[in-house]
Scaffold this motif. Structure first.
Motif: not given
Length: 390
Positions: A97-112
């Motif tokens: 659930i860490n919003p700064e984690g690499q996986w969180s960033m990966f999923f946000r990138d996928n939305e873009v």
């Protein structure tokens, strides 16, 4: 003879030790020759990518292209792909659930990436260029067993592209009438990549490097003409680096028109609403009858000129015509002020049809501008600009 003489004029400017940018703008304003790579070279200068001093060109290009390769190496990476030793997400879990984690960033990138992927697969459907393979695929990407290909990261069954919100452009507005192909472009096999895949990577890197703005639908129509011009350069020494050069020229251009894409700046002096109001005011001065007709029908500039202005007319004409129009727009001393005159000219040229038609017919006409010689439009725009009514 006139064409050869014009080529010599460009050569005389471009071969100087220090290119006189004002002279180049004046000459390019009336069109840049298609052959000998003149357009690609001039655009690099007009967009501030190459300095005026020719002796600095090699060092600037070397530095920028090296930097772009770093961007690819650092940002086109799949979490967990490299194993424990090189894993950028080591110690980070996909369900963290860490919003700064690499996986969180990966999923946000996928939305873009979902929106980018959707847009670039339908870029300039009237020509086959973007579906064709590039001569210079990125080896690390195309020989990765599809691991590093961006389009493989798009999970259409999970992400709903309809939920992508406007961060500046207004997706529903810009797509009032979209001339697009019904089928998406297909990705290339291992070892190859199509031009649209290269454009996808450029836009993804731009979004990553500009998180305050990110990607907004329509940016694909801005990078398209730039990349096409550079990737079609007859000089292989430049064509090989079309991707990197396009990225930086696109970045420079976006820095000038970024206000069009940011909703919070709509009402500022350089925001889209202010520019549309300027267009309407100029139309009133140049052709009062058409202006009155628009007022009577409540035909607002948002209905037709929103897309014209934000995308620099890139969706209104075939690509060869867009390239010609951009020669003039990129050479404009009052950067993109001339665009308003071009939009006025487009309306005035259709005045008889507009005056004789009802609201729905006029909307359809303006949103699907009829084919015509763009030189007629540019000549009319130049005539309007020289009237200096205000």
């Amino acid at each position: 003879m006139a064409y050869k003489a014009r080529l010599k004029e460009f050569d005389a400017i471009l071969e100087q030790d220090v290119v006189k940018l004002q002279q180049l703008k004046k000459l390019s304003f009336h069109g840049i020759p298609d052959d000998q790579g003149k357009r690609a070279l001039c655009w690099r200068l007009l967009l501030g990518y190459l300095p005026e001093n020719r002796s600095k060109w090699d060092s600037v290009l070397k530095e920028k292209r090296k930097l772009y390769n770093q961007f690819i190496n650092e940002m086109i990476v799949m979490p967990g792909e490299n194993g424990r030793d090189g894993d950028v997400t080591f110690g980070d879990h996909p369900l963290s659930i860490n919003p700064e984690g690499q996986w969180s960033m990966f999923f946000r990138d996928n939305e873009v990436l979902l929106q980018i992927d959707k847009d670039v697969r339908r870029l300039c459907p009237d020509i086959s260029f973007f579906q064709q393979p590039t001569e210079f695929p990125c080896g690390e990407i195309v020989n990765s067993n599809d691991i590093k290909r961006l389009h493989t990261r798009v999970q259409r069954r999970v992400l709903d592209c309809a939920n992508v919100e406007r961060r500046g452009l207004g997706i529903t507005k810009i797509a009032l009438s979209v001339k697009k192909a019904s089928e998406d472009y297909a990705p290339m096999e291992e070892g190859q990549e199509a031009h649209w895949e290269v454009v996808e990577r450029i836009l993804f890197l731009y979004a990553k490097l500009n998180p305050g703005q990110g990607y907004v639908q329509g940016m694909n129509e801005i990078i398209g003409p730039i990349y096409h011009a550079f990737a079609s350069d007859p000089d292989v020494r430049f064509r090989e680096f079309a991707e990197a050069d396009s990225f930086f020229c696109f970045t420079n251009l976006m820095s000038e028109i970024r206000d069009f894409f940011i909703k919070t700046l709509d009402e500022t002096d350089h925001g889209i609403n202010t520019i549309m109001s300027t267009l309407l005011l100029r139309l009133k001065n140049f052709d009062l009858d058409v202006w009155l007709k628009f007022q009577q029908q409540d035909l607002k500039p948002q209905y037709y000129s929103f897309r014209w202005i934000t995308l620099l007319l890139s969706q209104e004409f075939p690509l060869p015509d867009v390239l010609r129009i951009w020669d003039t727009l990129l050479s404009d001393e009052k950067r993109f002020d001339f665009l308003i005159y071009v939009c006025c000219a487009m309306i005035i040229i259709l005045r008889n049809q507009l005056l004789d038609s009802d609201f729905s017919s006029n909307i359809k006409l303006l949103q699907n501008f009829p084919p015509m010689d763009v030189q007629v439009i540019l000549s009319k725009a130049l005539e309007l600009s020289q009237r200096k009514i205000f």
